[in-house]
Design a protein around this motif. Structure first.
Motif, PDB file in Angstrom:
ATOM      1  N   ILE A 105       0.728  -1.201  -0.009  1.00  0.00           N
ATOM      2  CA  ILE A 105      -0.062  -0.047  -0.074  1.00  0.00           C
ATOM      3  C   ILE A 105       0.739   1.239   0.023  1.00  0.00           C
ATOM      4  CG2 ILE A 105      -2.060  -1.104   1.219  1.00  0.00           C
ATOM      5  CD1 ILE A 105      -0.792   0.236   3.937  1.00  0.00           C
ATOM      6  N   SER A 121      -3.815   4.457   4.106  1.00  0.00           N
ATOM      7  CA  SER A 121      -4.695   3.807   3.483  1.00  0.00           C
ATOM      8  C   SER A 121      -5.575   2.827   4.214  1.00  0.00           C
ATOM      9  CB  SER A 121      -3.948   2.626   2.326  1.00  0.00           C
ATOM     10  OG  SER A 121      -3.562   3.479   1.344  1.00  0.00           O
ATOM     11  N   ARG A 352      -2.197   0.255  -5.041  1.00  0.00           N
ATOM     12  CA  ARG A 352      -1.676  -0.717  -3.914  1.00  0.00           C
ATOM     13  C   ARG A 352      -0.521  -1.259  -4.394  1.00  0.00           C
ATOM     14  NH1 ARG A 352      -5.522  -4.349  -7.188  1.00  0.00           N
ATOM     15  NH2 ARG A 352      -4.315  -5.767  -8.295  1.00  0.00           N
TER      16      ARG A 352
END
Length: 371
Positions: A105, A121, A352
């Motif tokens: 992330i 995140s 991601r």
């Protein structure tokens, strides 16, 4: 710290217990379960959330035997920082974190006059499908645990050598789609006996998960709610945000009004300005009517470039004109600074993973040295 019930089981796939995600009472129950004294829970909690230990071996007021037992049964589940990019334009930093399962992330550190703010995140990827956002490309892989969310804050604080003063949960993922872990994270980071970050210095972003906005209003957590609105009408919002087909725009506005009435926290509306889509005079009229009477602030965000998307931002003059139209109608408006744009760290650009094969890593990137 008060204790709260949850259906979440704080256990990893390898069977180890996730100490960093546990409330004090859960730590006590765990210690009792493994035939240890309950008072050890307070010591462990202090090591985790006051002294910020990164390993069980550092907990030196626990016996060697207990530490060995804990290492076999439990873990401190923080993500590992593996790479950082620093903006040449404004000093914003983007961190790449790797989870224990190999997923990655991104988080962003922004330095302001009032202190350090981090955007973290809440999921690996995102399933909301907003048309202008990189985070949703490829969909959602999984939710982050409370410890993985907290770990982003703790790791950045360690690397910077400074305390984080503000947290924005606006990175990859929809926080209210990871509701239980979000609330657990908020209670732990805001615990006056632990992390001690004021909940008033935390902002939770959402694209408008209506039932969970009402739930969050009842949690007694005075965080700022930021609604990703991005359009002034239902049809226009559906074009940009598929979630709008499930939660109609007036139902979303009713939910945030209820949130304000319960918490007395001013609502922030995030509004990405897209060329030819949402900055006309008609948009200003509709938006002002939609927000009339609500204690709120509108944050205009020039839409940021995403390699796979074709959306472009209006020129600065058009955005300024849109701001003036809203201000004349009594709406409090600002235009967000585009921090970290040269390293794809701005709103809507987090992913991601880095697209290394597409040049999203700068040649002079800095690799973090970890033990």
């Amino acid at each position: 710290m008060e204790e709260y019930s949850t259906d979440q089981e704080q256990k990893k796939e390898d069977g180890k217990r996730d100490l960093l995600s546990m409330y004090p009472a859960e730590l006590e129950a765990f210690l009792t379960e493994i035939s240890e004294k309950k008072f050890r829970a307070r010591q462990i909690y202090d090591w985790l959330h006051v002294q910020h230990a990164t390993s069980i071996s550092q907990m030196t007021n626990l016996s060697k035997l207990l530490r060995e037992k804990l290492e076999s049964l439990a873990c401190i589940d923080e993500p590992e920082p593996v790479e950082v990019l620093t903006s040449r334009l404004d000093g914003t930093k983007k961190y790449l974190f790797r989870m224990k399962d190999g997923n990655v992330i991104e988080s962003v550190l922004m330095r302001y006059s009032y202190g350090l703010s981090v955007c973290i995140s809440s999921q690996v990827g995102c399933s909301m499908g907003c048309r202008f956002c990189a985070s949703t490309i490829g969909g959602r892989i999984r939710n982050l645990t409370a410890s993985e969310m907290l770990g982003q804050v703790l790791q950045i604080s360690r690397l910077e050598g400074e305390r984080i003063s503000h947290v924005v949960i606006m990175g990859s993922g929809e926080p209210l789609d990871n509701y239980d872990n979000l609330v657990r994270f908020l209670r732990i980071i805001g615990d006056p006996d632990g992390e001690r970050l004021s909940l008033r210095d935390i902002t939770v972003s959402t694209c408008g998960i209506v039932p969970n906005i009402y739930r969050l209003a009842e949690e007694g957590l005075p965080v700022t709610l930021a609604l990703s609105l991005h359009a002034s009408g239902q049809k226009e919002r559906e074009t940009l945000m598929p979630i709008a087909k499930k939660y109609e725009i007036h139902a979303v506005i009713d939910a945030v009004k209820a949130y304000f009435e319960k918490t007395k926290r001013r609502i922030t509306f995030e509004y990405s300005c897209v060329r030819g889509a949402n900055t006309s005079t008609a948009d200003a009229d509709r938006l002002a009517g939609l927000l009339k009477g609500l204690n709120c602030h509108v944050n205009l965000i020039p839409v940021n470039p995403v390699r796979e998307r074709e959306f472009t931002q209006p020129d600065r003059g058009e955005i300024e004109a849109f701001r003036r139209m809203l201000e004349k109608k009594g709406i409090h408006v600002t235009i967000r600074r585009e921090l970290g744009r040269d390293i794809s760290a701005s709103c809507g650009q987090l992913r991601r993973s880095y697209l290394k094969d597409h040049g999203d890593i700068l040649p002079d990137r800095c690799r973090i040295k970890t033990k």
